[in-house]
Design a protein around this motif. Structure first.
Motif, PDB file in Angstrom:
ATOM      1  N   LEU A  15      54.515 -88.238 -48.643  1.00  0.00           N
ATOM      2  CA  LEU A  15      54.454 -87.070 -49.223  1.00  0.00           C
ATOM      3  C   LEU A  15      55.781 -86.287 -48.812  1.00  0.00           C
ATOM      4  CD1 LEU A  15      50.566 -86.447 -49.217  1.00  0.00           C
ATOM      5  CD2 LEU A  15      52.010 -86.953 -51.129  1.00  0.00           C
ATOM      6  N   GLY A  16      56.418 -86.927 -47.875  1.00  0.00           N
ATOM      7  CA  GLY A  16      57.680 -86.247 -47.463  1.00  0.00           C
ATOM      8  C   GLY A  16      57.024 -85.306 -46.317  1.00  0.00           C
ATOM      9  N   LEU A  17      56.311 -85.576 -45.703  1.00  0.00           N
ATOM     10  CA  LEU A  17      55.758 -84.731 -44.303  1.00  0.00           C
ATOM     11  C   LEU A  17      55.933 -85.760 -43.128  1.00  0.00           C
ATOM     12  CD1 LEU A  17      52.314 -83.782 -45.558  1.00  0.00           C
ATOM     13  CD2 LEU A  17      54.409 -82.475 -45.605  1.00  0.00           C
ATOM     14  N   ARG A  18      56.344 -84.974 -42.155  1.00  0.00           N
ATOM     15  CA  ARG A  18      56.655 -85.477 -40.903  1.00  0.00           C
ATOM     16  C   ARG A  18      55.395 -85.774 -40.070  1.00  0.00           C
ATOM     17  NH1 ARG A  18      60.947 -81.393 -39.370  1.00  0.00           N
ATOM     18  NH2 ARG A  18      61.973 -81.429 -41.341  1.00  0.00           N
ATOM     19  N   ARG A  19      54.631 -84.686 -39.586  1.00  0.00           N
ATOM     20  CA  ARG A  19      53.540 -84.800 -38.849  1.00  0.00           C
ATOM     21  C   ARG A  19      52.165 -84.050 -39.539  1.00  0.00           C
ATOM     22  NH1 ARG A  19      52.683 -83.852 -32.587  1.00  0.00           N
ATOM     23  NH2 ARG A  19      50.703 -85.339 -32.351  1.00  0.00           N
ATOM     24  N   PRO A  20      51.275 -84.592 -39.972  1.00  0.00           N
ATOM     25  CA  PRO A  20      50.182 -83.976 -40.668  1.00  0.00           C
ATOM     26  C   PRO A  20      49.085 -83.569 -39.757  1.00  0.00           C
ATOM     27  CG  PRO A  20      49.924 -86.362 -40.864  1.00  0.00           C
ATOM     28  CD  PRO A  20      51.086 -86.271 -40.160  1.00  0.00           C
ATOM     29  N   HIS A  21      48.733 -82.406 -39.862  1.00  0.00           N
ATOM     30  CA  HIS A  21      47.590 -81.619 -38.891  1.00  0.00           C
ATOM     31  C   HIS A  21      46.155 -81.968 -39.586  1.00  0.00           C
ATOM     32  CE1 HIS A  21      45.707 -78.932 -36.160  1.00  0.00           C
ATOM     33  NE2 HIS A  21      45.001 -78.547 -37.157  1.00  0.00           N
ATOM     34  N   VAL A  22      45.491 -82.528 -38.747  1.00  0.00           N
ATOM     35  CA  VAL A  22      44.039 -83.066 -39.136  1.00  0.00           C
ATOM     36  C   VAL A  22      43.024 -82.659 -38.338  1.00  0.00           C
ATOM     37  CG1 VAL A  22      42.264 -85.081 -39.680  1.00  0.00           C
ATOM     38  CG2 VAL A  22      44.953 -85.334 -40.056  1.00  0.00           C
ATOM     39  N   THR A  23      42.002 -81.905 -38.874  1.00  0.00           N
ATOM     40  CA  THR A  23      40.984 -81.123 -38.173  1.00  0.00           C
ATOM     41  C   THR A  23      39.708 -82.160 -38.593  1.00  0.00           C
ATOM     42  OG1 THR A  23      42.030 -79.299 -38.007  1.00  0.00           O
ATOM     43  CG2 THR A  23      39.751 -79.050 -37.534  1.00  0.00           C
ATOM     44  N   ALA A  24      38.910 -82.527 -37.713  1.00  0.00           N
ATOM     45  CA  ALA A  24      37.602 -83.261 -37.876  1.00  0.00           C
ATOM     46  C   ALA A  24      36.768 -82.258 -37.697  1.00  0.00           C
ATOM     47  CB  ALA A  24      37.346 -84.391 -36.986  1.00  0.00           C
ATOM     48  N   ALA A  25      35.753 -82.354 -38.907  1.00  0.00           N
ATOM     49  CA  ALA A  25      34.682 -81.441 -38.712  1.00  0.00           C
ATOM     50  C   ALA A  25      33.274 -82.117 -39.134  1.00  0.00           C
ATOM     51  CB  ALA A  25      34.814 -80.095 -39.620  1.00  0.00           C
ATOM     52  N   PRO A  26      32.055 -81.945 -38.851  1.00  0.00           N
ATOM     53  CA  PRO A  26      31.084 -82.467 -39.303  1.00  0.00           C
ATOM     54  C   PRO A  26      30.710 -82.099 -40.680  1.00  0.00           C
ATOM     55  CG  PRO A  26      30.457 -80.576 -37.804  1.00  0.00           C
ATOM     56  CD  PRO A  26      31.917 -80.786 -37.781  1.00  0.00           C
ATOM     57  N   THR A  27      30.112 -83.044 -41.490  1.00  0.00           N
ATOM     58  CA  THR A  27      29.594 -82.749 -42.851  1.00  0.00           C
ATOM     59  C   THR A  27      28.322 -83.086 -43.154  1.00  0.00           C
ATOM     60  OG1 THR A  27      30.296 -85.043 -43.611  1.00  0.00           O
ATOM     61  CG2 THR A  27      32.248 -83.080 -43.513  1.00  0.00           C
ATOM     62  N   PRO A  28      27.890 -82.446 -44.246  1.00  0.00           N
ATOM     63  CA  PRO A  28      26.387 -83.004 -44.687  1.00  0.00           C
ATOM     64  C   PRO A  28      26.372 -84.222 -44.880  1.00  0.00           C
ATOM     65  CG  PRO A  28      26.837 -80.901 -46.003  1.00  0.00           C
ATOM     66  CD  PRO A  28      28.284 -81.655 -45.292  1.00  0.00           C
ATOM     67  N   ALA A 121      46.069 -80.947 -58.668  1.00  0.00           N
ATOM     68  CA  ALA A 121      45.905 -79.581 -57.696  1.00  0.00           C
ATOM     69  C   ALA A 121      45.468 -80.328 -56.290  1.00  0.00           C
ATOM     70  CB  ALA A 121      44.817 -78.881 -58.119  1.00  0.00           C
ATOM     71  N   ALA A 122      44.939 -81.147 -55.912  1.00  0.00           N
ATOM     72  CA  ALA A 122      44.225 -81.651 -54.607  1.00  0.00           C
ATOM     73  C   ALA A 122      45.470 -82.262 -53.834  1.00  0.00           C
ATOM     74  CB  ALA A 122      43.287 -82.784 -54.941  1.00  0.00           C
ATOM     75  N   ALA A 123      46.299 -82.908 -54.595  1.00  0.00           N
ATOM     76  CA  ALA A 123      47.556 -83.445 -54.026  1.00  0.00           C
ATOM     77  C   ALA A 123      48.378 -82.603 -53.521  1.00  0.00           C
ATOM     78  CB  ALA A 123      48.323 -84.698 -54.889  1.00  0.00           C
ATOM     79  N   ALA A 124      48.692 -81.260 -54.561  1.00  0.00           N
ATOM     80  CA  ALA A 124      49.670 -80.549 -54.136  1.00  0.00           C
ATOM     81  C   ALA A 124      49.944 -79.772 -52.867  1.00  0.00           C
ATOM     82  CB  ALA A 124      49.737 -79.348 -55.241  1.00  0.00           C
ATOM     83  N   PRO A 125      48.674 -79.209 -52.195  1.00  0.00           N
ATOM     84  CA  PRO A 125      48.578 -78.977 -50.918  1.00  0.00           C
ATOM     85  C   PRO A 125      49.170 -79.763 -49.964  1.00  0.00           C
ATOM     86  CG  PRO A 125      46.625 -78.485 -52.163  1.00  0.00           C
ATOM     87  CD  PRO A 125      47.426 -79.357 -52.930  1.00  0.00           C
ATOM     88  N   ALA A 126      48.871 -81.192 -49.971  1.00  0.00           N
ATOM     89  CA  ALA A 126      49.312 -82.134 -48.859  1.00  0.00           C
ATOM     90  C   ALA A 126      50.863 -81.993 -48.977  1.00  0.00           C
ATOM     91  CB  ALA A 126      48.684 -83.502 -49.179  1.00  0.00           C
ATOM     92  N   ALA A 127      51.503 -82.150 -50.144  1.00  0.00           N
ATOM     93  CA  ALA A 127      52.830 -82.049 -50.292  1.00  0.00           C
ATOM     94  C   ALA A 127      53.574 -81.050 -49.771  1.00  0.00           C
ATOM     95  CB  ALA A 127      53.335 -82.167 -51.875  1.00  0.00           C
ATOM     96  N   THR A 128      52.983 -79.695 -49.487  1.00  0.00           N
ATOM     97  CA  THR A 128      53.477 -78.720 -49.226  1.00  0.00           C
ATOM     98  C   THR A 128      53.253 -78.574 -47.577  1.00  0.00           C
ATOM     99  OG1 THR A 128      51.527 -77.290 -49.249  1.00  0.00           O
ATOM    100  CG2 THR A 128      53.110 -77.461 -50.944  1.00  0.00           C
ATOM    101  N   GLY A 129      52.682 -79.617 -46.891  1.00  0.00           N
ATOM    102  CA  GLY A 129      52.416 -79.693 -45.445  1.00  0.00           C
ATOM    103  C   GLY A 129      51.415 -78.477 -44.995  1.00  0.00           C
ATOM    104  N   ALA A 130      50.769 -78.028 -45.980  1.00  0.00           N
ATOM    105  CA  ALA A 130      49.468 -77.129 -45.687  1.00  0.00           C
ATOM    106  C   ALA A 130      48.675 -77.971 -44.783  1.00  0.00           C
ATOM    107  CB  ALA A 130      48.901 -76.612 -46.969  1.00  0.00           C
ATOM    108  N   ARG A 131      47.670 -77.109 -43.902  1.00  0.00           N
ATOM    109  CA  ARG A 131      46.847 -77.696 -43.150  1.00  0.00           C
ATOM    110  C   ARG A 131      45.599 -77.910 -43.907  1.00  0.00           C
ATOM    111  NH1 ARG A 131      47.441 -75.053 -37.299  1.00  0.00           N
ATOM    112  NH2 ARG A 131      45.628 -75.935 -37.220  1.00  0.00           N
ATOM    113  N   VAL A 132      44.908 -78.957 -43.734  1.00  0.00           N
ATOM    114  CA  VAL A 132      43.704 -79.340 -44.523  1.00  0.00           C
ATOM    115  C   VAL A 132      42.795 -79.663 -43.608  1.00  0.00           C
ATOM    116  CG1 VAL A 132      42.766 -80.788 -46.298  1.00  0.00           C
ATOM    117  CG2 VAL A 132      45.111 -80.070 -46.392  1.00  0.00           C
ATOM    118  N   ALA A 133      41.381 -79.363 -43.812  1.00  0.00           N
ATOM    119  CA  ALA A 133      40.367 -79.811 -42.869  1.00  0.00           C
ATOM    120  C   ALA A 133      39.799 -81.232 -43.532  1.00  0.00           C
ATOM    121  CB  ALA A 133      38.960 -78.715 -42.957  1.00  0.00           C
TER     122      ALA A 133
END
Length: 145
Positions: A15-28, A121-133
């Motif tokens: 996706l052309g990103l250098r280092r993604p930021h990942v935040t782990a969180a509990p889910t149902p 739409a789901a793929a677009a944020p990743a391409a911008t380097g946005a932070r995603v939970a």
């Protein structure tokens, strides 16, 4: 390193990103042995819909909105869409056959369906380097009796 982090590191260069930021969180979690996929779909949609928000806020939204009732409703909706697609295809094929045409997929050069706007739409944020939970959702197999 968590599986979500490993996946993000492998996908980021694509996706052309250098280092993604990942935040782990509990889910149902599902309470049966067959809804894990539906939970993943709902959680993924919420993550994509709320890109840019604080990961803790997204985790709270997921906890509130991903309920057994929401999963049942989504399954019902998806079954309805699939039934309609099958009906539309059968009707279209019957109409094509009665008019002397070929049934879809029968030596035709028709292309495959285009992905929905939601997937794009789901793929677009990743391409911008946005932070995603990134949700942490582990399937637990049903105990053997």
């Amino acid at each position: 390193q968590q599986p979500a982090e490993q996946l993000a590191e492998r996908v980021a260069p694509l996706l052309g990103l250098r280092r993604p930021h990942v935040t782990a969180a509990p889910t149902p979690r599902q309470t049966n042995g067959f809804d894990c996929g539906m939970y993943c779909i709902l959680i993924s949609e919420l993550c994509a819909r709320h890109v840019g928000r604080a990961p803790a806020e997204v985790a709270d939204i997921i906890q509130r909105e991903v309920t057994p009732e929401a999963v049942r409703q989504r399954r019902k909706d998806m079954i309805g869409v699939l039934r309609q697609m099958i009906e539309d295809q059968a009707t279209g094929n019957a109409a094509a056959m009665s008019s002397g045409g070929r049934a879809e997929g029968e030596n035709s050069s028709s292309s495959s369906p285009v992905a929905s706007g939601d997937a794009a739409a789901a793929a677009a944020p990743a391409a911008t380097g946005a932070r995603v939970a990134a949700p942490v959702h582990r399937h637990r197999p049903e105990p053997q009796l």
